[in-house]
Motif scaffolding. Structure first.
Motif, PDB file in Angstrom:
ATOM      1  N   ASP A   1      44.944 195.638 104.648  1.00 58.63           N
ATOM      2  CA  ASP A   1      44.684 194.988 105.927  1.00 58.63           C
ATOM      3  C   ASP A   1      45.144 193.533 105.906  1.00 58.63           C
ATOM      4  OD1 ASP A   1      42.832 193.417 107.944  1.00 58.63           O
ATOM      5  OD2 ASP A   1      42.739 195.532 108.527  1.00 58.63           O
TER       6      ASP A   1
ATOM      7  N   PRO B   1      37.323 196.669 106.715  1.00 55.32           N
ATOM      8  CA  PRO B   1      38.172 195.520 106.406  1.00 55.32           C
ATOM      9  C   PRO B   1      37.570 194.188 106.832  1.00 55.32           C
ATOM     10  CG  PRO B   1      39.080 196.805 108.225  1.00 55.32           C
ATOM     11  CD  PRO B   1      37.977 197.611 107.639  1.00 55.32           C
ATOM     12  N   LYS B   2      36.736 194.209 107.869  1.00 48.16           N
ATOM     13  CA  LYS B   2      36.103 192.957 108.293  1.00 48.16           C
ATOM     14  C   LYS B   2      35.141 192.464 107.216  1.00 48.16           C
ATOM     15  CE  LYS B   2      35.091 192.417 112.584  1.00 48.16           C
ATOM     16  NZ  LYS B   2      34.435 192.483 113.923  1.00 48.16           N
TER      17      LYS B   2
ATOM     18  N   ASP C   1      45.638 194.357  99.316  1.00 43.11           N
ATOM     19  CA  ASP C   1      44.778 194.926 100.358  1.00 43.11           C
ATOM     20  C   ASP C   1      45.645 195.403 101.530  1.00 43.11           C
ATOM     21  OD1 ASP C   1      41.564 194.764 101.063  1.00 43.11           O
ATOM     22  OD2 ASP C   1      42.851 194.868 102.838  1.00 43.11           O
TER      23      ASP C   1
END
Length: 308
Positions: free
Chosen positions: A169, A138-139, A167
């Protein structure tokens, strides 16, 4: 018949030759000392090797491939803005996923200025779209969304619109919402939909981006956020209504100014009421100016009363 050149014409030719000679010798042809500026007067006592240099391809590759400081990366890429260097693209593209936000920003800034090697099929931009859509980290997806905002290219709108609504996240949704503000596009209502997100940070990001979009259609969905459970969301919602001069929301803002438990929210609400210039707010502002527990809120209420 022999032509005789006029003195002024001769003087202009001589002047041109003098100027050319001066340029070839690296000097200024102007004789007026008041117009001549030395390097010291322009740059101060900066070392000569730091004055207006252009980054070489070798330096760009070196600094992008090393663990150099953000300041060194910024300096190198900024001075290499117009340097076409295909071998530089891959090292700089890796900086889009650097831990430092400023490094990621300058990398995207430099890449979007390339004529070749970035926007073609399978190249950096398309790779960034794929990273946002399907990377397991996710980063990295969040960083990809940031980069798409900085690239300022149209395909990023749909990609960020999909991310901000789907998404899993919240950090990715925040990045996508911020990117849409940078792209100045609501992505067909995706940014407006983000105002109902379950994460407060996503709503705040969507509010910040929405207010930057000319003719944003999500304004009508901002007023309900004045009743949000998070004080930061309520305050940001009031500030957006204030900026957009959404006078139709005066009743909601009056309620906040009068009784919100957070003094920062009450202060922002009082400011907005002054901007709205709605006389119906006068009794409440007078009451707040006389009795609110916070001195800054009382002062803001008095200022708002002057603006009605």
């Amino acid at each position: 018949m022999k032509r005789i050149m006029k003195p002024k014409f001769v003087a202009s030719i001589v002047g041109a030759f003098v100027a050319c000679a001066a340029l070839l010798n690296g000097t200024d042809a102007r004789s007026d000392a008041t117009e001549q500026k030395s390097a010291t007067s322009v740059y101060g006592y900066i070392p000569p090797d730091q004055i207006e240099f252009l980054s070489t391809p070798e330096r760009i590759v070196s600094i992008a491939s090393s663990s150099g400081s953000p300041a060194a990366i910024w300096e190198t890429l900024e001075h290499g803005e117009k340097v076409e260097c295909l071998e530089c693209i891959a090292p700089v593209a890796k900086l889009l996923y650097d831990a430092n936000a400023e490094t990621r920003e300058i990398a995207a800034w430099w890449l979007r200025r390339r004529i070749f090697g970035v926007f073609g099929p399978g190249e950096v931009y398309e790779q960034t779209l794929k990273t946002l859509k399907g990377d397991a980290d996710p980063k990295r997806r969040a960083y990809a969304a940031e980069a798409l905002g900085e690239f300022l290219a149209k395909p990023g709108i749909d990609a960020c619109g999909a991310a901000v609504t789907a998404d899993p996240d919240p950090a990715v949704r925040v990045a996508a919402a911020n990117a849409l503000g940078r792209l100045h596009d609501d992505a067909g209502g995706a940014l407006t939909k983000a105002l109902t997100d379950g994460d407060a940070n996503v709503k705040i990001a969507a509010l910040g981006s929405g207010v930057r979009i000319n003719g944003w259609t999500g304004v009508a969905h901002v007023a309900p956020l004045t009743g949000d459970g998070d004080p930061l969301v309520r305050r940001r919602a009031v500030q957006v209504l204030d900026t957009l001069q959404a006078k139709g929301s005066v009743a909601s803002v009056i309620a906040l100014a009068k009784s919100d438990p957070d003094p920062e929210v009450r202060l922002s609400a009082c400011h907005a009421l002054g901007v709205f210039h709605d006389p119906s707010a006068r009794p409440v502002l007078e009451q707040i100016a006389a009795s609110d527990s916070n001195s800054f809120v009382r002062d803001q209420a008095r200022i708002a009363l002057r603006r009605l």
